[in-house]
Design a protein around this motif. Structure first.
Motif, PDB file in Angstrom:
ATOM      1  N   VAL A  68      17.416  11.135   8.822  1.00  0.00           N
ATOM      2  CA  VAL A  68      16.573  11.776   7.820  1.00  0.00           C
ATOM      3  C   VAL A  68      15.704  10.689   7.208  1.00  0.00           C
ATOM      4  CG1 VAL A  68      16.571  12.951   5.590  1.00  0.00           C
ATOM      5  CG2 VAL A  68      18.268  13.568   7.318  1.00  0.00           C
ATOM      6  N   ILE A  69      14.416  10.964   7.084  1.00  0.00           N
ATOM      7  CA  ILE A  69      13.520  10.014   6.428  1.00  0.00           C
ATOM      8  C   ILE A  69      13.314  10.501   5.002  1.00  0.00           C
ATOM      9  CG2 ILE A  69      11.222   9.001   6.441  1.00  0.00           C
ATOM     10  CD1 ILE A  69      11.265   9.548   9.524  1.00  0.00           C
ATOM     11  N   PRO A  70      13.925   9.797   4.039  1.00  0.00           N
ATOM     12  CA  PRO A  70      13.928  10.347   2.681  1.00  0.00           C
ATOM     13  C   PRO A  70      12.623  10.124   1.913  1.00  0.00           C
ATOM     14  CG  PRO A  70      15.255   8.356   2.768  1.00  0.00           C
ATOM     15  CD  PRO A  70      14.753   8.602   4.166  1.00  0.00           C
ATOM     16  N   TRP A  71      11.709   9.293   2.438  1.00  0.00           N
ATOM     17  CA  TRP A  71      10.497   9.046   1.663  1.00  0.00           C
ATOM     18  C   TRP A  71       9.360   9.949   2.170  1.00  0.00           C
ATOM     19  CZ3 TRP A  71      12.795   5.407   4.884  1.00  0.00           C
ATOM     20  CH2 TRP A  71      12.113   5.076   6.047  1.00  0.00           C
ATOM     21  N   PRO A  72       8.505  10.403   1.246  1.00  0.00           N
ATOM     22  CA  PRO A  72       7.387  11.269   1.665  1.00  0.00           C
ATOM     23  C   PRO A  72       6.230  10.446   2.228  1.00  0.00           C
ATOM     24  CG  PRO A  72       7.358  10.959  -0.710  1.00  0.00           C
ATOM     25  CD  PRO A  72       8.577  10.227  -0.211  1.00  0.00           C
ATOM     26  N   ASN A  73       5.464  11.044   3.112  1.00  0.00           N
ATOM     27  CA  ASN A  73       4.225  10.412   3.559  1.00  0.00           C
ATOM     28  C   ASN A  73       3.240  10.349   2.401  1.00  0.00           C
ATOM     29  OD1 ASN A  73       5.216  10.042   6.092  1.00  0.00           O
ATOM     30  ND2 ASN A  73       4.078  11.739   7.032  1.00  0.00           N
ATOM     31  N   THR A  74       2.345   9.389   2.454  1.00  0.00           N
ATOM     32  CA  THR A  74       1.460   9.184   1.303  1.00  0.00           C
ATOM     33  C   THR A  74      -0.023   9.115   1.658  1.00  0.00           C
ATOM     34  OG1 THR A  74       1.740   6.797   1.511  1.00  0.00           O
ATOM     35  CG2 THR A  74       3.219   7.926  -0.014  1.00  0.00           C
ATOM     36  N   LEU A  75      -0.353   9.073   2.941  1.00  0.00           N
ATOM     37  CA  LEU A  75      -1.768   8.952   3.281  1.00  0.00           C
ATOM     38  C   LEU A  75      -2.504  10.255   2.992  1.00  0.00           C
ATOM     39  CD1 LEU A  75      -2.029   7.071   6.708  1.00  0.00           C
ATOM     40  CD2 LEU A  75      -2.715   6.255   4.444  1.00  0.00           C
ATOM     41  N   ASP A  76      -3.722  10.139   2.451  1.00  0.00           N
ATOM     42  CA  ASP A  76      -4.511  11.349   2.233  1.00  0.00           C
ATOM     43  C   ASP A  76      -5.225  11.745   3.534  1.00  0.00           C
ATOM     44  OD1 ASP A  76      -6.653   9.627   2.476  1.00  0.00           O
ATOM     45  OD2 ASP A  76      -7.084   9.587   0.337  1.00  0.00           O
ATOM     46  N   TRP A 112       5.352   4.755   8.165  1.00  0.00           N
ATOM     47  CA  TRP A 112       5.547   3.305   8.058  1.00  0.00           C
ATOM     48  C   TRP A 112       5.053   2.775   6.708  1.00  0.00           C
ATOM     49  CZ3 TRP A 112       7.609  -0.157  11.732  1.00  0.00           C
ATOM     50  CH2 TRP A 112       7.422  -1.512  11.441  1.00  0.00           C
ATOM     51  N   ILE A 113       3.789   3.059   6.413  1.00  0.00           N
ATOM     52  CA  ILE A 113       3.244   2.426   5.198  1.00  0.00           C
ATOM     53  C   ILE A 113       3.703   3.142   3.931  1.00  0.00           C
ATOM     54  CG2 ILE A 113       1.247   1.552   6.449  1.00  0.00           C
ATOM     55  CD1 ILE A 113      -0.410   3.595   4.873  1.00  0.00           C
ATOM     56  N   SER A 114       4.404   4.253   4.088  1.00  0.00           N
ATOM     57  CA  SER A 114       4.956   4.950   2.923  1.00  0.00           C
ATOM     58  C   SER A 114       6.407   4.559   2.656  1.00  0.00           C
ATOM     59  CB  SER A 114       4.879   6.464   3.142  1.00  0.00           C
ATOM     60  OG  SER A 114       3.552   6.862   3.423  1.00  0.00           O
ATOM     61  N   ALA A 115       6.972   3.700   3.518  1.00  0.00           N
ATOM     62  CA  ALA A 115       8.393   3.354   3.400  1.00  0.00           C
ATOM     63  C   ALA A 115       8.615   2.333   2.278  1.00  0.00           C
ATOM     64  CB  ALA A 115       8.903   2.795   4.723  1.00  0.00           C
ATOM     65  N   PRO A 116       9.737   2.446   1.565  1.00  0.00           N
ATOM     66  CA  PRO A 116       9.963   1.605   0.390  1.00  0.00           C
ATOM     67  C   PRO A 116      10.586   0.252   0.718  1.00  0.00           C
ATOM     68  CG  PRO A 116      11.726   3.180   0.581  1.00  0.00           C
ATOM     69  CD  PRO A 116      10.787   3.464   1.728  1.00  0.00           C
TER      70      PRO A 116
END
Lengths: 234, 564
Positions: A68-76, A112-116
């Motif tokens: 499970v990938i717990p972080w949301p995507n963030t790119l617009d 990738w770029i949304s990962a903490p």
């Protein structure tokens, strides 16, 4: 974060204001950010002002079978469109192998770029700055966003930043670093996809009964040619 | 006198379920003793939990390492790494040291490299040979048969190449090693030209069935763990076998704090924190065997001090925590045009190197040609890997040219990883930090670390040799030359830490006798890598298990005779 683009493809006034606030002069600009003038003028490199991603990571005991990938995507949407265009310039469709965006690289890059995690956060900073620079440079050259450029103009721009080994004006240093990193990530993501694996010709991850078969006759013949060429004996 | 835990009567408490603890439990239960095992981490079942055929694309971030999963998403390690949340350690000023732990049943055996190289007669008598370090309290010939027994039990593939660095296994013990692959054959030819041998690696990988375990089917990286049991880990072998006797009971989530010792100098109980309830519990014990890992067992001893024993339990020699050693490590990689665009075939094999370079420099050491006393080996890499993010490193330019370049270079990289012997030194040790405690309230280790010129000179030699090998393959080494002090990995980074409770024949300079029995507390045993007197370059786990097997056998006999 959806942006409005006017009929000519240039930036709206609202967008220009928003962007000016977003990329307000950063205190740390290691690339010698200058607003270049004269013949080799390029859009200046600017670091984004952005809050760190605060989502959770997957933790030290994740479910490995059903991840499970717990972080949301963030790119617009606009950035995703740019990523798709640029990734497909790097890795276009060829014969029966699809392009980078066609195998889902945009989603993986967004993940990738949304990962903490620290490495991914560093990439986030560099890549967002690069996306912004590409649009500003496209606008400076032709008055439109990168994705709206004619293909030949896109390639000309990419050509200027895709070869770190060549000499560059200092004002391009940030963009060149961005491009190298973006390419490394996109290529890694594409070639680890099922379609990329097929292109590379990786044969494995399949159970084999009995002894390991070892190299094929064809592979051994190739090896022998190389040994002979190098003057080595098995 | 047996004790009872939740209706289970037990004769001995074993702390740790990894290589040493599981072997101890296997031997003791087989001999008829009843064992209560304490494991700090959670229960773990490789059959159910191993992501066998999952690809990098199935994992978050394409499986790349993160602070949560330092060896990548699919690595077997649970709640572990060089940092464990809530369980810090400290490092003295001027030192660098990394302490890997895994909080799971089976410990680090779930993901280890499975390299299984015997120590030789040289390795057990290093001091006699060159005056450095200390000798072990026995000779190679004393434990050769135990190596055979351990290898038969865990299952090791390889051969007897008949070279000085690699003592023979008895006939029929080793499983057939897999055929070498093209990059290994090319490297072997280059090494041969330089007078350097390259032979089958010995790995704890089955190539024929054994007990309930299946042979390797030549796919899926062993670091994930192995649901079919081909790659040795205690959770698919020794622990189920010991449990099948009905004489092993395992308590997981039990973080041991101390061993209680009475006024007569006998261990009477083990105290642990139940990680689920966060409560402290105490188990009475007739015999205690610590196999919590070299540094964790030393920590337990040092934290078990009383007014009568302020320096900790079993520490009248002052050697607990001293003589901390890891393996030296350094890596050299290069690009080899002779491997470009080569014909594709399945190179997964057993997923690690089928060939390796053993130490070949004994004669040169004797003749004084080398400026370092102890040897090293190279684990080599180079194959068509399952594609991951690393493929991106081959990309340059864009478009069709990028794609052609990536295809051409795929499978054309090689690397040589040096693993070498470190000598013990007075500035590399662990003690208890006077201030810092972990989340369970247990004082944590503080590490001190220095490499000496012996290790740096050895690494310098290895860097030069690796470059010669790659260049003889017609290849080009990646990146600029590194100085040995830049190239050498940090202490603890190779995860071969040993020596903190060393054995010996003199109680003034060692913590245990040759049986792992502590000199001071006769019913307290150390059955992990802490007892190592030296740390030869050959990866510690096979010898650790062999010693645990031999010494648990001795312990079982002593218990039967009522001596312990």
């Amino acid at each position: 974060m959806t942006r409005t683009v006017d009929r000519q493809g240039g930036l709206t006034r609202r967008e220009s204001l928003r962007r000016a606030a977003l990329f307000a002069a950063s205190s740390a600009l290691p690339f010698g950010c200058t607003i270049a003038t004269g013949g080799d003028a390029t859009a200046p490199w600017m670091w984004p002002q952005m809050p760190p991603v605060s989502a959770r990571g997957y933790g030290t005991d994740p479910d490995l079978i059903h991840p499970v990938i717990p972080w949301p995507n963030t790119l617009d949407t606009k950035s995703r469109t740019l990523v798709a265009a640029l990734a497909d310039i790097l890795i276009p469709a060829e014969a029966d192998i699809p392009s980078a965006s066609q195998v889902g690289v945009v989603d993986v890059l967004d993940e990738w770029i949304s990962a903490p995690y620290p490495d991914q956060q560093a990439d986030r900073k560099l890549l967002l700055a690069g996306f912004d620079w590409l649009d500003r440079e496209a606008e400076r050259r032709h008055g439109v966003l990168f994705v709206t450029l004619k293909n030949t103009d896109q390639l000309a721009l990419v050509d200027d930043i895709a070869f770190p080994e060549r000499a560059h004006p200092p004002s391009l240093a940030g963009a060149v670093q961005f491009m190298a990193r973006f390419r490394l990530l996109v290529a890694g993501m594409f070639y680890s996809s099922p379609e990329g694996i097929r292109e590379l010709g990786y044969i494995g991850n399949q159970p084999i009964a009995g002894d390991y078969p070892g190299p094929t006759d064809e592979a051994l013949a190739h090896l022998q040619q190389q040994l002979d060429r190098l003057g080595l004996k098995a | 006198m047996s004790h009872v835990y939740q209706g289970f009567g037990y004769d001995a408490v074993v702390v740790g379920s990894g290589a040493g603890g599981a072997m101890a439990a296997y031997m003791l239960t087989r001999a008829g003793s009843r064992v209560l095992m304490l494991e700090a981490g959670r229960d773990y079942d490789p059959v159910r939990e191993t992501p066998m055929f999952q690809t990098n694309a199935d994992a978050p971030l394409r499986g790349m390492s993160t602070p949560d999963k330092p060896f990548g998403f699919h690595d077997a390690t649970v709640d572990g790494g060089w940092q464990v949340p809530g369980e810090p350690y400290t490092v003295a000023e001027g030192s660098e040291f990394l302490w890997w732990r895994a909080r799971m049943l089976g410990g680090r055996t779930n993901h280890w490299g499975r390299f299984s190289l015997r120590f030789s007669h040289h390795d057990f008598k290093g001091f006699s040979r060159d005056g450095h370090g200390a000798d072990w309290p026995f000779e190679y010939t004393d434990i050769a048969q135990w190596y055979d027994e351990a290898e038969k039990l865990i299952g090791v593939c390889g051969n007897n190449p008949g070279i000085e660095d690699m003592p023979d296994s008895a006939p029929g013990v080793l499983h057939t090693p897999p055929k070498p692959r093209v990059p290994e054959l090319l490297m072997a030819a280059a090494a041969k030209k330089l007078g350097i041998p390259m032979v089958p690696m010995r790995r704890a990988i089955l190539t024929r069935p054994l007990d309930n375990r299946q042979p390797c089917f030549w796919a899926t990286n062993c670091g994930k763990g192995c649901s079919i049991g081909a790659a040795f880990q205690t959770t698919t072998s020794l622990l189920p076998m010991a449990k099948a006797t009905g004489r092993l009971h395992i308590i997981t989530d039990a973080m041991v704090r101390s061993v209680n010792v009475d006024a007569n100098g006998r261990a009477t109980a083990v105290s642990f924190i139940n990680r689920r309830t966060r409560q402290s519990e105490t188990l009475p014990a007739r015999v205690v065997a610590l196999a919590a890992s070299a540094c964790e067992s030393a920590r337990i001893l040092l934290n078990s001090g009383t007014d009568a024993m302020p320096n900790g339990v079993a520490n009248s020699s002052g050697q607990v925590g001293r003589n901390l050693m890891d393996s030296t490590g350094a890596s050299v990689s290069g690009y080899v045009p002779a491997l470009e665009n080569r014909p594709r075939y399945n190179e997964d094999g057993h997923t690690a190197n089928h060939l390796f370079i053993p130490w070949w420099g004994y004669a040169a050491q004797v003749s004084g040609e080398l400026n370092f006393p102890r040897g090293y080996h190279f684990e080599v890499g180079g194959a068509f890997p399952q594609p991951g993010m690393g493929v991106g490193l081959s990309a340059a330019g864009y478009g069709a040219a990028l794609k052609e370049r990536v295809r051409r270079r795929y499978g054309a990289h090689v690397n040589l990883s040096l693993r070498g012997e470190m000598l013990p030194n007075a500035r590399s040790f662990m003690e208890i930090d006077p201030q810092v405690k972990d989340q369970w309230g247990i004082p944590v280790p503080r590490f001190h670390w220095r490499w000496s010129e012996h290790e740096l000179n050895q690494v310098a030699h290895g860097l030069t040799t690796a470059r010669q090998i790659i260049e003889t393959m017609g290849g080009q080494v990646d990146g600029p030359d590194k100085r040995p002090e830049q190239a050498i990995k940090k202490g603890g980074e190779i995860i071969h830490e040993v020596g903190t409770t060393r054995m010996g024949s003199d109680r003034r300079t060692s913590v245990t006798n040759e049986w792992g029995q502590t000199w001071d507390v006769p019913n307290l045993f150390i059955l992990d890598g802490g007892v190592f007197v030296s740390n030869p370059h050959k990866n510690c786990t096979l010898t650790l298990m062999t010693l645990a097997m031999r010494n648990a056998d001795w312990l079982a006999r002593a218990m039967q005779r009522g001596v312990v």
